[in-house]
Design an enzyme around this catalytic site. Sequence first.
Site, PDB file in Angstrom:
ATOM      1  N   THR A   1      -4.727  17.664 -16.849  1.00 19.79           N
ATOM      2  CA  THR A   1      -4.123  16.797 -17.923  1.00 19.79           C
ATOM      3  C   THR A   1      -4.410  16.583 -19.224  1.00 19.79           C
ATOM      4  OG1 THR A   1      -3.154  15.548 -15.705  1.00 19.79           O
ATOM      5  CG2 THR A   1      -2.651  14.521 -17.897  1.00 19.79           C
TER       6      THR A   1
ATOM      7  N   ASP B   1     -11.610   5.763  -8.768  1.00 19.43           N
ATOM      8  CA  ASP B   1     -11.106   4.442  -8.411  1.00 19.43           C
ATOM      9  C   ASP B   1     -10.151   3.587  -9.396  1.00 19.43           C
ATOM     10  OD1 ASP B   1     -12.474   4.644  -5.941  1.00 19.43           O
ATOM     11  OD2 ASP B   1     -14.108   3.543  -6.390  1.00 19.43           O
TER      12      ASP B   1
ATOM     13  N   GLY C   1      26.965  11.519  -8.520  1.00 23.99           N
ATOM     14  CA  GLY C   1      26.879  12.883  -9.378  1.00 23.99           C
ATOM     15  C   GLY C   1      26.288  12.831 -10.499  1.00 23.99           C
TER      16      GLY C   1
ATOM     17  N   GLU D   1      -4.681  12.853  -8.894  1.00 24.79           N
ATOM     18  CA  GLU D   1      -5.715  11.865  -8.740  1.00 24.79           C
ATOM     19  C   GLU D   1      -5.764  11.324  -7.354  1.00 24.79           C
ATOM     20  OE1 GLU D   1      -6.608   8.979 -11.527  1.00 24.79           O
ATOM     21  OE2 GLU D   1      -5.323   9.794 -13.149  1.00 24.79           O
TER      22      GLU D   1
END
Length: 381
Positions: A158, A240, A340, A363
């Site tokens: 990323t 974390d 729709g 992650e």
Amino acid sequence: MHIELSEEQKLLRDEVRRFAEEVVKPKAREIDESGEFPRDTFDRAAELGLTGVYVPEEYGGAGMDMLAYCIVIEEISRVCASTGVILSVNNSLVCDPLLRWGNEEQKKKWLEPLASGRLLGCFALTEPGAGSDAAALRTSARRDGDDYVLNGNKVFITNGTDADVAIVFATLDPSLRHKGITAFIVPADAPGYSHGGHEYKLGVNASGTTELAFEDLRVPASQRLGGEGEGFKVAMSTLDGGRIGIAAQAVGIAQGAFEEALAYAAERQQFGQPIANFQAIQHYLADMSTELDAARLLTWKAAWAKDHRKRATLEAAQAKLFASEMAQRVTNKAVQIHGGYGYIREYNVERYFRDARITEIYEGTSEIQKMVIADWVLNKS
Ligand code: CAA
């Protein structure tokens, strides 16, 4: 811990929401379609301190805490999940390890420009053969005088198409598995560093996902982050915090979809009345609102734990697992409520539905979060 936001936190939320509505939202659909990195938005986010939210001011950040960071990522992702993950990676996968593992010189040289948004960062852990099994990575690092020489490939990075700096994980000896892994700070203009083209994805399409390649890339030893063999701990402890950011992103995506569904249910007439009058729709909305609050509270709890405890591994995994799966359910119901219209690009819920999907994958997949949680409840609590 207070469950209500303080006045200061509410002011932050209002300010970021204004920025999100006025600057981020108008471009969200366009950059989703084009895949163009929103440089101007990133620069304006930097002016507001959103590129280094919990980095101390002396290192170029906004000097806030993890809960503030969650508020920022939720508010941005509520209108544009691509911009949400671009900021999340810069904050928690790049600035955070520099803050926690960097020495003073590295903080001044790298953290300060990254936290203040003059530079953009990426986190280079994943490889073609090492996704969930991160300790199996094969990018090699060989010591040569005052340098290390790196060779290898990374995937799904990323921000990789636009990053100025990468936190790169490489191994001194793959037979040592996690004990051989070492982290490096690598500028993207270093000879031997290259990146691939833009990967067109199901969602978060403007976040510049790509491959990286390192060919005899020389990295001075002064750019090693942490000690030799400490890289796996750098990566895991960083994730974390990153997982809390992704939990906040999932909450933001779901919140955006929920608001669209609420408005549509009140406005759409069928059988001579707004569809919000029907119990089937009301039950959807009730479930969506309840799950959203539960996920937000888990995310805030994880943020609190990260600020106050030595490890927030369990809380981060729980928040990411629940929030990402919640986002999938909530965005799915938002599409259903739109019928729709929910399936066509003109309505935003279709984008929210696509964007939510990645939060269960990057992650650490939901399956990895469950491994982490099970390990903690069985062996570490
Ligand atoms: N904090 C600090 N140390 C940690 C830690 C943490 N959260 N987790 C593990 N460690 C330490 C352990 O204590 C252990 O240390 P010792 O050697 O001192 O005992 C060591 O690391 C090895 O731990 P494990 O035995 O648990 O390691 P493992 O090989 O079994 O792997 C895993 C554990 C949880 C499966 C891990 O590999 C993992 O999280 N995998 C998923 C990878 C991932 O999330 N990738 C995401 C890529 S980044 C991305 O997606 C970013 C993006 O672009 C948006």
